[in-house]
Design a protein around this motif. Structure first.
Motif, PDB file in Angstrom:
ATOM      1  N   THR A 139      -2.924 117.323  -6.316  1.00 16.30           N
ATOM      2  CA  THR A 139      -1.654 116.699  -5.069  1.00 16.30           C
ATOM      3  C   THR A 139      -1.675 116.118  -4.139  1.00 16.30           C
ATOM      4  O   THR A 139      -1.094 115.598  -3.559  1.00 16.30           O
ATOM      5  N   HIS A 140      -3.257 115.563  -3.767  1.00 17.15           N
ATOM      6  CA  HIS A 140      -3.817 114.759  -3.208  1.00 17.15           C
ATOM      7  C   HIS A 140      -4.585 113.942  -2.998  1.00 17.15           C
ATOM      8  O   HIS A 140      -5.563 114.157  -4.536  1.00 17.15           O
ATOM      9  N   THR A 141      -4.143 112.587  -3.016  1.00 19.32           N
ATOM     10  CA  THR A 141      -5.729 111.519  -3.456  1.00 19.32           C
ATOM     11  C   THR A 141      -5.968 110.821  -2.249  1.00 19.32           C
ATOM     12  O   THR A 141      -5.365 111.414  -1.249  1.00 19.32           O
ATOM     13  N   LEU A 142      -6.941 110.310  -2.040  1.00 15.69           N
ATOM     14  CA  LEU A 142      -7.933 110.585  -0.922  1.00 15.69           C
ATOM     15  C   LEU A 142      -7.753 109.012  -0.241  1.00 15.69           C
ATOM     16  O   LEU A 142      -6.663 108.132  -1.003  1.00 15.69           O
ATOM     17  N   GLY A 143      -7.145 109.253   0.665  1.00 16.59           N
ATOM     18  CA  GLY A 143      -6.523 107.996   1.677  1.00 16.59           C
ATOM     19  C   GLY A 143      -5.248 108.828   1.913  1.00 16.59           C
ATOM     20  O   GLY A 143      -4.837 108.091   2.976  1.00 16.59           O
ATOM     21  N   TYR A 144      -4.934 109.178   1.245  1.00 17.57           N
ATOM     22  CA  TYR A 144      -3.213 109.595   1.708  1.00 17.57           C
ATOM     23  C   TYR A 144      -2.563 110.135   3.140  1.00 17.57           C
ATOM     24  O   TYR A 144      -2.464 110.603   3.456  1.00 17.57           O
ATOM     25  N   ASP A 145      -3.691 111.767   2.811  1.00 16.19           N
ATOM     26  CA  ASP A 145      -3.494 112.342   4.522  1.00 16.19           C
ATOM     27  C   ASP A 145      -3.789 111.092   5.763  1.00 16.19           C
ATOM     28  O   ASP A 145      -2.962 111.261   6.244  1.00 16.19           O
ATOM     29  N   THR A 146      -4.864 110.710   5.858  1.00 16.46           N
ATOM     30  CA  THR A 146      -4.948 109.212   6.369  1.00 16.46           C
ATOM     31  C   THR A 146      -3.997 108.704   7.281  1.00 16.46           C
ATOM     32  O   THR A 146      -3.837 108.140   8.324  1.00 16.46           O
ATOM     33  N   ALA A 147      -3.472 108.244   5.924  1.00 17.01           N
ATOM     34  CA  ALA A 147      -2.296 106.958   6.088  1.00 17.01           C
ATOM     35  C   ALA A 147      -1.099 107.442   6.295  1.00 17.01           C
ATOM     36  O   ALA A 147      -0.745 106.813   7.089  1.00 17.01           O
ATOM     37  N   LEU A 148      -0.989 109.072   6.003  1.00 20.09           N
ATOM     38  CA  LEU A 148       0.336 109.642   6.917  1.00 20.09           C
ATOM     39  C   LEU A 148       0.050 109.675   8.484  1.00 20.09           C
ATOM     40  O   LEU A 148       1.181 109.309   8.874  1.00 20.09           O
ATOM     41  N   ASN A 149      -1.412 110.232   8.714  1.00 19.24           N
ATOM     42  CA  ASN A 149      -1.378 110.234  10.099  1.00 19.24           C
ATOM     43  C   ASN A 149      -1.472 109.074  10.513  1.00 19.24           C
ATOM     44  O   ASN A 149      -0.754 109.275  12.477  1.00 19.24           O
ATOM     45  N   THR A 150      -1.780 107.715  10.367  1.00 22.37           N
ATOM     46  CA  THR A 150      -2.116 106.442  10.699  1.00 22.37           C
ATOM     47  C   THR A 150      -0.469 106.073  10.988  1.00 22.37           C
ATOM     48  O   THR A 150      -0.186 105.781  12.333  1.00 22.37           O
ATOM     49  N   VAL A 151       0.461 105.610   9.889  1.00 22.21           N
ATOM     50  CA  VAL A 151       2.238 106.388   9.819  1.00 22.21           C
ATOM     51  C   VAL A 151       3.142 106.677  11.050  1.00 22.21           C
ATOM     52  O   VAL A 151       3.198 106.083  11.757  1.00 22.21           O
ATOM     53  N   VAL A 152       2.310 108.002  10.861  1.00 25.82           N
ATOM     54  CA  VAL A 152       3.203 108.607  11.857  1.00 25.82           C
ATOM     55  C   VAL A 152       2.979 108.162  13.649  1.00 25.82           C
ATOM     56  O   VAL A 152       3.556 107.868  14.753  1.00 25.82           O
ATOM     57  N   GLU A 153       1.312 108.314  14.000  1.00 29.14           N
ATOM     58  CA  GLU A 153       0.873 107.736  15.417  1.00 29.14           C
ATOM     59  C   GLU A 153       1.706 106.136  15.454  1.00 29.14           C
ATOM     60  O   GLU A 153       2.367 106.109  16.678  1.00 29.14           O
ATOM     61  N   VAL A 154       2.012 105.115  14.313  1.00 31.85           N
ATOM     62  CA  VAL A 154       2.561 104.270  13.893  1.00 31.85           C
ATOM     63  C   VAL A 154       3.965 103.903  14.668  1.00 31.85           C
ATOM     64  O   VAL A 154       4.954 103.816  15.882  1.00 31.85           O
ATOM     65  N   ILE A 155       4.553 105.086  14.256  1.00 35.48           N
ATOM     66  CA  ILE A 155       6.221 105.120  14.342  1.00 35.48           C
ATOM     67  C   ILE A 155       6.315 105.895  16.389  1.00 35.48           C
ATOM     68  O   ILE A 155       7.323 105.949  16.789  1.00 35.48           O
ATOM     69  N   ASP A 156       4.844 106.979  16.309  1.00 34.57           N
ATOM     70  CA  ASP A 156       5.810 107.489  18.037  1.00 34.57           C
ATOM     71  C   ASP A 156       5.393 106.296  18.560  1.00 34.57           C
ATOM     72  O   ASP A 156       6.259 106.113  19.764  1.00 34.57           O
ATOM     73  N   LYS A 157       4.594 105.129  18.686  1.00 33.75           N
ATOM     74  CA  LYS A 157       4.690 104.113  19.597  1.00 33.75           C
ATOM     75  C   LYS A 157       5.478 103.354  19.529  1.00 33.75           C
ATOM     76  O   LYS A 157       6.969 102.426  20.321  1.00 33.75           O
ATOM     77  N   ILE A 158       5.999 103.004  18.338  1.00 30.98           N
ATOM     78  CA  ILE A 158       7.833 102.286  18.329  1.00 30.98           C
ATOM     79  C   ILE A 158       9.125 102.991  18.680  1.00 30.98           C
ATOM     80  O   ILE A 158       9.127 102.140  18.853  1.00 30.98           O
ATOM     81  N   ARG A 159       8.753 103.796  18.437  1.00 26.04           N
ATOM     82  CA  ARG A 159      10.055 104.901  18.825  1.00 26.04           C
ATOM     83  C   ARG A 159       9.848 105.199  20.845  1.00 26.04           C
ATOM     84  O   ARG A 159      10.711 104.699  21.328  1.00 26.04           O
ATOM     85  N   ASP A 160       8.693 104.459  21.571  1.00 27.83           N
ATOM     86  CA  ASP A 160       8.641 104.416  22.587  1.00 27.83           C
ATOM     87  C   ASP A 160       9.185 102.579  23.203  1.00 27.83           C
ATOM     88  O   ASP A 160      10.168 102.899  23.692  1.00 27.83           O
ATOM     89  N   THR A 161       9.139 102.097  22.677  1.00 30.21           N
ATOM     90  CA  THR A 161       9.844 101.356  22.430  1.00 30.21           C
ATOM     91  C   THR A 161      11.419 100.777  21.648  1.00 30.21           C
ATOM     92  O   THR A 161      12.850 100.434  22.728  1.00 30.21           O
ATOM     93  N   ALA A 162      11.680 102.145  21.268  1.00 28.48           N
ATOM     94  CA  ALA A 162      13.495 101.714  20.646  1.00 28.48           C
ATOM     95  C   ALA A 162      14.056 102.607  21.445  1.00 28.48           C
ATOM     96  O   ALA A 162      15.240 102.311  22.004  1.00 28.48           O
ATOM     97  N   SER A 163      13.454 103.531  22.034  1.00 25.70           N
ATOM     98  CA  SER A 163      14.021 104.629  23.069  1.00 25.70           C
ATOM     99  C   SER A 163      14.062 103.459  24.293  1.00 25.70           C
ATOM    100  O   SER A 163      15.481 103.555  25.484  1.00 25.70           O
TER     101      SER A 163
END
Length: 328
Positions: A139-163
């Protein structure tokens, strides 16, 4: 297996992923715990071909559990794809008295490991390490969970600019043939639309969704796109298409790229890597070979390596429905 395992080699191959170092650490320390020697192999199969080995002990892997990438480095090796190359690699293993191998990597690495096992009968256990989470049997490969957290963190920052600027951002994430990152990170970051390879939603559906978002009062939007999406356009072509058909949108593109692979592994990935490493070594000691260690129902299990290679993962399509509801 008649021969008792005394020395185990460990290598990382293919694209790096957070958690590889934690897995190396687990393999080395499990070997030490059971009185086995451990040999690190630099640069994956390329290092195996060149005999680029190093003796590893418990203190060799101090302070790496929190580090991304791989201390053993990684590389792709065309020569290993040829029988002569694999024979050369096996000779180096014999010269170093290595009795078994732990291979940490993805689908391509597993194929190479399986072929080597078939031709030489050297015992091999594989550990799935790839941020795409596209390996069957876990169900999980090594690095998948970390990558998800990285992507979510970056999108949160992008949303600040988008808004702040009333913009539409098209955010491309990794996942050439598999949409796990896009789908899960998109929901986690509250994206208005998610495009994945498994589902051809079409550009017209996307335009209609963006029109509805505008009409409902949204002044900015985020669209998460897997790099292997079936929409038929690159993310930059899609930007131009949206601008041509929805002139009220100020569109920007953000390609996250290799930043998704880097960074300190999450606690989940560190624990998973430790469990995988222990299981890999102890499975070899028990005479098991040509298996992948995987996580299923929160239990570490062995999956036949050929099954892991030939099988295909599936995203949870129910999450698409969840995404549609959440974007209302």
């Amino acid at each position: 297996m008649d021969k008792k395992i005394k020395k185990i080699g460990v290598l990382t191959s293919g694209g790096d992923s957070p958690g590889m170092n934690a897995a190396i650490r687990a393999v080395v320390r499990t070997c030490a715990y059971h009185g086995l020697q451990c040999q690190g192999i630099y640069r994956g199969f390329q290092g195996l071909l060149e005999g680029d080995f190093i003796e590893l002990g418990p203190r060799s892997v101090n302070n790496i559990i929190n580090k991304g990438g791989t201390m053993l480095k990684s590389a792709r090796c065309k020569e290993f794809m040829e029988k002569e190359g694999r024979e050369k690699a096996y000779q180096h293993l014999k010269d170093a008295n290595i009795d078994a191998l732990v291979v940490i990597g993805g689908d391509g690495s597993f194929k190479g490991a399986t072929t080597l096992h078939k031709e030489t009968n050297i015992p091999i256990i594989a550990i799935p390490g790839t941020i795409d989470n596209d390996i069957f049997g876990t169900t999980h490969t090594l690095g998948y969970d970390t990558a998800l957290n990285t992507v979510v963190e970056v999108i949160d920052k992008i949303r600040d600019t988008a808004s702040s600027h009333n913009r539409l951002f098209l955010v491309e994430v990794m996942g050439r043939d598999c949409g796990h990152i896009a789908l899960n990170a998109g929901i986690g970051a509250g994206a208005e639309e998610i495009l994945i390879p498994e589902e051809n939603l079409g550009v017209e559906r996307l335009l209609e969704s963006l029109r509805r978002s505008k009409e409902s009062g949204k002044s900015s939007s985020i669209v998460v796109i897997s790099e292997g999406g079936k929409i038929g356009k690159t993310v930059f072509e899609l930007k131009e298409y949206v601008e041509e058909n929805l002139s009220e949108y100020d569109v920007r593109v953000s390609v996250l790229g290799h930043m998704q692979r880097g960074g300190a592994p999450s606690c989940f990935d560190r624990v998973l890597a430790s469990r995988f490493g222990v299981k890999a070594v102890e499975s070899l000691m028990e005479g098991k070979s040509n298996f992948m260690v995987g996580l299923r129902n929160d239990q570490i299990e062995l999956v036949p390596l050929e099954k892991a290679i030939k099988g295909s993962t599936k995203v949870d399509m129910e999450l698409l429905r969840v995404s549609d509801i959440m974007s209302t």
